[in-house]
Design an enzyme around this catalytic site. Structure first.
Site, PDB file in Angstrom:
ATOM      1  N   CYS A   1     -26.686 -10.277  -3.429  1.00 53.38           N
ATOM      2  CA  CYS A   1     -26.458  -9.298  -2.203  1.00 53.38           C
ATOM      3  C   CYS A   1     -26.373  -7.715  -2.280  1.00 53.38           C
ATOM      4  O   CYS A   1     -25.077  -8.003  -3.075  1.00 53.38           O
ATOM      5  CB  CYS A   1     -25.471 -10.627  -1.335  1.00 53.38           C
ATOM      6  SG  CYS A   1     -25.287  -9.560   0.102  1.00 53.38           S
TER       7      CYS A   1
ATOM      8  N   CYS B   1     -13.098   2.680   8.705  1.00 48.91           N
ATOM      9  CA  CYS B   1     -14.820   2.660   8.460  1.00 48.91           C
ATOM     10  C   CYS B   1     -14.839   1.091   7.932  1.00 48.91           C
ATOM     11  O   CYS B   1     -14.215   0.890   7.253  1.00 48.91           O
ATOM     12  CB  CYS B   1     -15.045   3.687   7.923  1.00 48.91           C
ATOM     13  SG  CYS B   1     -17.744   2.928   7.406  1.00 48.91           S
TER      14      CYS B   1
ATOM     15  N   ASP C   1       0.789  -1.463  -0.222  1.00 44.65           N
ATOM     16  CA  ASP C   1       0.048   0.080   0.093  1.00 44.65           C
ATOM     17  C   ASP C   1       0.179   1.381  -0.079  1.00 44.65           C
ATOM     18  O   ASP C   1       0.783   2.180   0.741  1.00 44.65           O
ATOM     19  CB  ASP C   1      -1.055   0.073   1.194  1.00 44.65           C
ATOM     20  CG  ASP C   1      -1.889   0.525   1.259  1.00 44.65           C
ATOM     21  OD1 ASP C   1      -2.514   1.554   0.308  1.00 44.65           O
ATOM     22  OD2 ASP C   1      -2.197   1.262   2.324  1.00 44.65           O
TER      23      ASP C   1
ATOM     24  N   CYS D   1     -20.822 -13.097  -4.624  1.00 45.89           N
ATOM     25  CA  CYS D   1     -21.621 -11.579  -4.234  1.00 45.89           C
ATOM     26  C   CYS D   1     -23.234 -11.713  -4.620  1.00 45.89           C
ATOM     27  O   CYS D   1     -24.178 -11.605  -3.790  1.00 45.89           O
ATOM     28  CB  CYS D   1     -21.091 -10.522  -5.303  1.00 45.89           C
ATOM     29  SG  CYS D   1     -20.161  -9.811  -3.749  1.00 45.89           S
TER      30      CYS D   1
ATOM     31  N   CYS E   1     -23.876   1.308   3.608  1.00 42.77           N
ATOM     32  CA  CYS E   1     -23.460   2.057   3.975  1.00 42.77           C
ATOM     33  C   CYS E   1     -23.481   3.438   4.531  1.00 42.77           C
ATOM     34  O   CYS E   1     -24.450   4.305   3.568  1.00 42.77           O
ATOM     35  CB  CYS E   1     -22.656   2.270   2.152  1.00 42.77           C
ATOM     36  SG  CYS E   1     -21.323   4.135   2.284  1.00 42.77           S
TER      37      CYS E   1
ATOM     38  N   CYS F   1     -24.475  -4.234   2.085  1.00 41.29           N
ATOM     39  CA  CYS F   1     -22.621  -3.474   1.860  1.00 41.29           C
ATOM     40  C   CYS F   1     -23.190  -1.917   1.340  1.00 41.29           C
ATOM     41  O   CYS F   1     -22.805  -0.590   1.684  1.00 41.29           O
ATOM     42  CB  CYS F   1     -21.281  -3.803   1.121  1.00 41.29           C
ATOM     43  SG  CYS F   1     -21.683  -4.132  -0.348  1.00 41.29           S
TER      44      CYS F   1
ATOM     45  N   CYS G   1     -21.423  -7.646   5.844  1.00 40.56           N
ATOM     46  CA  CYS G   1     -20.704  -8.996   4.345  1.00 40.56           C
ATOM     47  C   CYS G   1     -20.821 -10.162   5.017  1.00 40.56           C
ATOM     48  O   CYS G   1     -20.070 -10.437   6.347  1.00 40.56           O
ATOM     49  CB  CYS G   1     -19.283  -8.376   4.076  1.00 40.56           C
ATOM     50  SG  CYS G   1     -19.246  -9.806   2.464  1.00 40.56           S
TER      51      CYS G   1
ATOM     52  N   CYS H   1     -19.182  -1.742   6.013  1.00 39.08           N
ATOM     53  CA  CYS H   1     -18.702  -2.508   4.385  1.00 39.08           C
ATOM     54  C   CYS H   1     -18.722  -3.272   4.598  1.00 39.08           C
ATOM     55  O   CYS H   1     -19.290  -4.911   3.358  1.00 39.08           O
ATOM     56  CB  CYS H   1     -19.306  -2.116   3.050  1.00 39.08           C
ATOM     57  SG  CYS H   1     -16.599  -1.928   2.850  1.00 39.08           S
TER      58      CYS H   1
END
Length: 332
Positions: free
Chosen positions: A213, A263, A156, A210, A220, A216, A270, A266
């Site tokens: 669904c 945060c 990162d 996914c 949010c 998330c 899940c 999300c």
């Protein structure tokens, strides 16, 4: 290798290197198991391999995202556009991208339910240092086993589309919240890379799970997930509490869900994260003070306490001034 015949389709020089006849002459193949086994020994959750090449599928998506100003004030996202899409421009002579994940899921929680919240990834020591050291050890192991291999380690910290490479390397799929997801362990992990000049057999992407669904998207608080698989970074709570250096827009009052740094909403909602298991990295354990601080403690936090609680922490990125700005915004 001198003296090695090619009478058989594949002949082992040693347990890590093979020479085979591809029909157009001898080829050398490296056994990727040696890399994946060592990665697991070093504590990584998973390890996958991709060919270092231009990310053709991602190019138009990134360009559109930037043109639509979805990155807000994160101007660094506009830099090195070509390098973000092509690792051979970032690391000269690179042939393979080794993607890895490292678990940070913490089963402990802040004790005061009314206290401003911190994202789980920032509970312990800054992950950049912890994982970078492990990547260096992995690269050293590759050199010891294979020979003169060159490359760079990334956590990162460079213009790399990490989630795209992790997906391409078969480590998971990109969920509707734009995070990497796996069926076995969810999404609470860091992504890192070794980009090296060694040609390796690539892995293959996995399928999306996914389904229908929308947990998330529905959860949010700032509606940053504008549609499945698309996130407006300039609306994300992590953006407001970490990246944004100016004042948080007043229209966000009451919408930050009591988050003062990052945060996890999300990810928390899940369904795949019901399979998350606590990490086993002591350096990622939160300081007791962090978990025990009350809402009042946070609202009265001093520079001295900040330095003590967040020594060597990723939270130092926002600095004392940024964290207190966030806390005050939540308070009023």
């Amino acid at each position: 290798a001198p003296g090695v015949g090619l009478a058989a389709p594949q002949i082992g020089i040693n347990k890590n290197i093979f020479v085979f006849d591809a029909g157009d002459g001898p080829k050398v193949a490296i056994n990727p198991k040696l890399i994946k086994t060592e990665a697991k020994r070093l504590g990584f959750l998973s390890c996958g391999i991709s060919k270092a090449e231009f990310l053709e599928e991602e190019a138009p998506r990134l360009e559109a995202w930037l043109n639509q100003k979805k990155h807000g004030e994160m101007h660094y996202m506009e830099n090195h556009f070509d390098k973000r899409l092509d690792p051979t421009l970032l690391v000269e002579g690179s042939k393979s991208v080794i993607s890895l994940t490292y678990n940070y899921f913490c089963e402990d929680h802040q004790k005061d339910p009314e206290a401003p919240k911190i994202s789980k990834y920032a509970y312990g020591v800054d992950y950049h240092y912890v994982i970078k050291d492990k990547l260096k050890l992995l690269l050293e192991h590759i050199r010891n086993e294979i020979g003169d291999v060159h490359g760079r380690a990334f956590v990162d910290s460079a213009p790399i589309l990490e989630k795209a490479w992790a997906k391409k390397s078969g480590l998971g799929w990109i969920g509707k919240h734009s995070n990497l997801l796996t069926q076995k362990v969810g999404s609470f992990y860091f992504i890192a890379e070794l980009i090296i000049d060694l040609e390796l057999e690539p892995d293959y992407a996995v399928t999306d799970h996914c389904g229908s669904c929308t947990a998330c998207i529905d959860a949010c608080p700032t509606e940053a997930i504008t549609e499945p698989y698309k996130v407006d970074g300039s609306k994300c709570i992590s953006y407001f509490t970490i990246e944004l250096k100016d004042n948080i827009p007043t229209e966000m009052k009451g919408k930050l869900d009591n988050w003062m740094f990052g945060c996890d909403v999300c990810q928390d909602v899940c369904p795949w994260n019901r399979f998350s298991k606590g990490h086993n990295q002591p350096l990622f354990n939160p300081k007791p003070e962090l978990l025990s601080m009350t809402k009042k403690d946070w609202e009265e936090i001093t520079q001295e306490t900040f330095n003590k609680v967040f020594k060597n922490s990723a939270v130092k990125r926002t600095k004392y001034s940024g964290l207190t700005r966030n806390i005050k915004f939540l308070k009023h």
